[in-house]
Write an enzyme that holds these catalytic residues in place. Structure first.
Site, short mmCIF file in Angstrom:
data_model
loop_
_atom_site.label_atom_id
_atom_site.label_comp_id
_atom_site.label_asym_id
_atom_site.label_seq_id
_atom_site.Cartn_x
_atom_site.Cartn_y
_atom_site.Cartn_z
N ASN A 117 -1.64 3.68 -5.76
CA ASN A 117 -2.09 5.07 -5.77
C ASN A 117 -1.39 5.88 -6.87
O ASN A 117 -1.04 7.04 -6.66
CB ASN A 117 -1.87 5.71 -4.39
CG ASN A 117 -3.03 5.41 -3.45
OD1 ASN A 117 -4.19 5.62 -3.78
ND2 ASN A 117 -2.71 4.88 -2.28
N HIS A 172 0.86 -1.18 0.00
CA HIS A 172 0.00 0.00 0.00
C HIS A 172 0.90 1.23 0.00
O HIS A 172 1.61 1.49 0.96
CB HIS A 172 -0.93 0.02 1.21
CG HIS A 172 -1.97 1.10 1.11
ND1 HIS A 172 -1.75 2.39 1.53
CD2 HIS A 172 -3.24 1.08 0.61
CE1 HIS A 172 -2.83 3.12 1.30
NE2 HIS A 172 -3.74 2.36 0.75
N ASP A 184 -2.26 -1.56 -3.83
CA ASP A 184 -2.74 -0.21 -4.13
C ASP A 184 -1.53 0.70 -4.25
O ASP A 184 -0.92 1.08 -3.26
CB ASP A 184 -3.67 0.26 -3.01
CG ASP A 184 -4.26 1.63 -3.27
OD1 ASP A 184 -3.89 2.26 -4.28
OD2 ASP A 184 -5.09 2.08 -2.46
#
Length: 237
Positions: free
Chosen positions: A134, A63, A132
């Site tokens: 981003n 993440h 993730d």
């Protein structure tokens, strides 16, 4: 009746990016202290071994920091993630194979014996890196993972200084490809009132793995009935 396990967990490690950054003495810049070390993002990496063939696999779930104003931090975190996974593959290649099933059962001389390690080259150990990130497909993060390199003066560093990352640029030789790159990436993996786009990916080593099937994109009618995606029914990572 439960299905037999295909892979056994050999080791699990948590990669804390702020702690990795702290250990890089040559990169202890003001930007590293103020922008990277203050973020608490992590990755979890698992070393797996096939229960039938003894082939090895590293799977990591990450993440990466979310804020678009910190795209330099995203890039630094992903650079450290790849470095740590490469270290794990090197360590895993030196692990002795598990004892054969007939070990210690009175077999004849030489029965069941294996070499210390079948992996002379860590690059032969397959790797999957998902999570993730981003970061959209035109970001430096995507460029680094897919192309294996990012220039030292890339605009996503935003003029911040990160030691040899911004002196020499970034480089890796894992040979990664996004699973969905075959179809040009999904239109979106994240859907909110203020943003929609692809920021979640599954990366794999092309020299050792291949994509056989893919799930389709998120149903547009479903999206029209929900506040956001991912959600409790369809988590991202």
């Amino acid at each position: 009746m439960t299905a037999p396990r295909r892979y056994a967990l050999i080791e699990r490690q948590v990669i804390e990016f702020n702690q990795v950054a702290l250990g890089k003495a040559e990169m202890r810049t003001e930007d590293m202290f103020n922008r990277v070390m203050s973020k608490d993002n992590i990755s979890v990496a698992c070393l797996l071994e096939s229960t039938t063939t003894d082939s090895r696999l590293v799977v990591a779930n990450a993440h990466i920091h979310w804020d678009p104003l910190y795209r330099d931090v995203k890039l630094v975190q992903v650079a450290m993630l790849i470095e740590e996974i490469e270290k794990l593959r090197e360590q895993f290649a030196r692990f002795p194979p598990k004892p054969p099933k007939d070990c210690g059962n009175g077999g004849g001389a030489g029965v069941g014996k294996r070499p210390f390690s079948r992996y002379q080259d860590p690059s032969h150990i397959a790797a999957i890196i998902c999570g993730d990130f981003n970061s959209v497909p035109h970001s430096a993060v995507y460029e680094f993972l897919s192309e294996g390199t990012v220039a030292a003066d890339h605009e996503d560093f935003m003029t911040h200084q990160y030691g040899h990352y911004t002196n020499r640029g970034l480089y890796h030789k894992m040979g990664l490809k996004s699973a969905y790159a075959h179809i040009g990436e999904l239109p979106l993996t994240n859907y909110t009132p203020g943003f929609e786009g692809a920021i979640d990916y599954i990366w794999y080593t092309t020299s050792t793995l291949a994509v056989t099937e893919l799930l389709g994109e998120v149903d547009k009618q479903y999206l029209s009935r929900v506040v956001g995606f991912p959600n409790a029914h369809f988590p991202s990572e």
